[in-house]
Structures are given as C-alpha cells and as structure tokens.
Write an enzyme that holds these catalytic residues in place. Sequence first.
Site, PDB file in Angstrom:
ATOM      1  N   HIS A  67      36.881 -10.892 -93.101  1.00 39.51           N
ATOM      2  CA  HIS A  67      36.543  -9.663 -92.413  1.00 39.51           C
ATOM      3  C   HIS A  67      37.630  -8.782 -91.429  1.00 39.51           C
ATOM      4  CE1 HIS A  67      33.060  -8.041 -89.699  1.00 39.51           C
ATOM      5  NE2 HIS A  67      34.414  -7.493 -88.718  1.00 39.51           N
ATOM      6  N   GLU A  68      38.962  -9.472 -91.075  1.00 41.85           N
ATOM      7  CA  GLU A  68      39.697  -8.879 -90.790  1.00 41.85           C
ATOM      8  C   GLU A  68      40.357  -8.464 -91.725  1.00 41.85           C
ATOM      9  OE1 GLU A  68      39.710  -7.739 -86.983  1.00 41.85           O
ATOM     10  OE2 GLU A  68      37.792  -9.312 -86.728  1.00 41.85           O
ATOM     11  N   HIS A  71      39.424  -5.152 -93.144  1.00 42.80           N
ATOM     12  CA  HIS A  71      39.816  -3.546 -92.011  1.00 42.80           C
ATOM     13  C   HIS A  71      40.997  -3.498 -92.180  1.00 42.80           C
ATOM     14  CE1 HIS A  71      35.974  -3.873 -89.454  1.00 42.80           C
ATOM     15  NE2 HIS A  71      36.248  -4.787 -89.032  1.00 42.80           N
TER      16      HIS A  71
END
Length: 157
Positions: A67-68, A71
């Site tokens: 997820h990170e 980003h």
Amino acid sequence: MDQVKLQAFVEELSLNVFSKPFRHKATFNKRLKTTGGRYFLKTHNLDFNPLVLEVLGMDIFEGVVKHELCHYHLHLEGKGHRHQDADFKALLKEVAGLRFTPALKERKVFEQLWKYQCSGCGQLYYRKRRINTERYVCSNCRGRLELLGKDTLHNKS
C-alpha cells in the site's frame, strides 16, 4: 524484524512486485497507533507500525508495505497517489495491497448507558450522558422520564 531487515524487505518487495527500486528510507515507528504505515511526500521515506507485524502477521504487513509503495511509486511518477485517485486504486488492486489495515485492538464489547423510562407509556431510553428529567419528556406521549440507573449493553460492532 529490525530496521536493517525492514529496509531490505521493502527494497526487495519493490523490485519483485513493482519492478522499480526503492531508493529511500523505511523505518519502524512505534508512535503510530491508528495506521499501518505512512508515506512522506517531501522526503519519500516510509514509516511502518511494528504492531502490525507483531499482532497481525507477515501477510498483513506485506499488504501494508505494498500500500505504501503504491503511494511512493505513483508520487514519484507524478500520477494520482492519493487514496481517492483512480491510478492509486488500480495499482493497489493490481499488486494485491491492502486498502485498510485491520484493527489492532479489540473493540469494547460492553457500554455503560443511562437508562430512562417514561412514566406514561413505559418507553425505554438509553443515553451516554445524563439528561435533565425536568426539561425533557417522552417523545411518544410527552410523559415524565424517570432515571432507572446505569445499564450495560452490548455494542453492535
């Protein structure tokens, strides 16, 4: 897992899943309480909550790292890197990253509420805060409310 192993894990995951290198710093941050990880726009570094790994296990932690990294890579490419952007949603689905981190703490099962009853129709009312029975009346028959005391109820969640 310590900081060195975390850095190596994130770099390896970035190369294997995204086919792009991770060239910044990944660290554990014990102060994170309500989130699994954090991406910093200015420094491009990543922070991770160590409790996710300890409590929820490696599979969930890998989903948080993905997820990170979504980003991270989208921001560096100048694409939509925010949660509501279509680019972010598509990439997160493609790499099978987690949209949300599961709860780390168990929710409260019981709740203490004030219990009132209408003297006219018998309607029961539950309130978190005490109310002024001289001022408020029953919504059904406008009868007087009587305080019965505190009652313990199960939460729905």
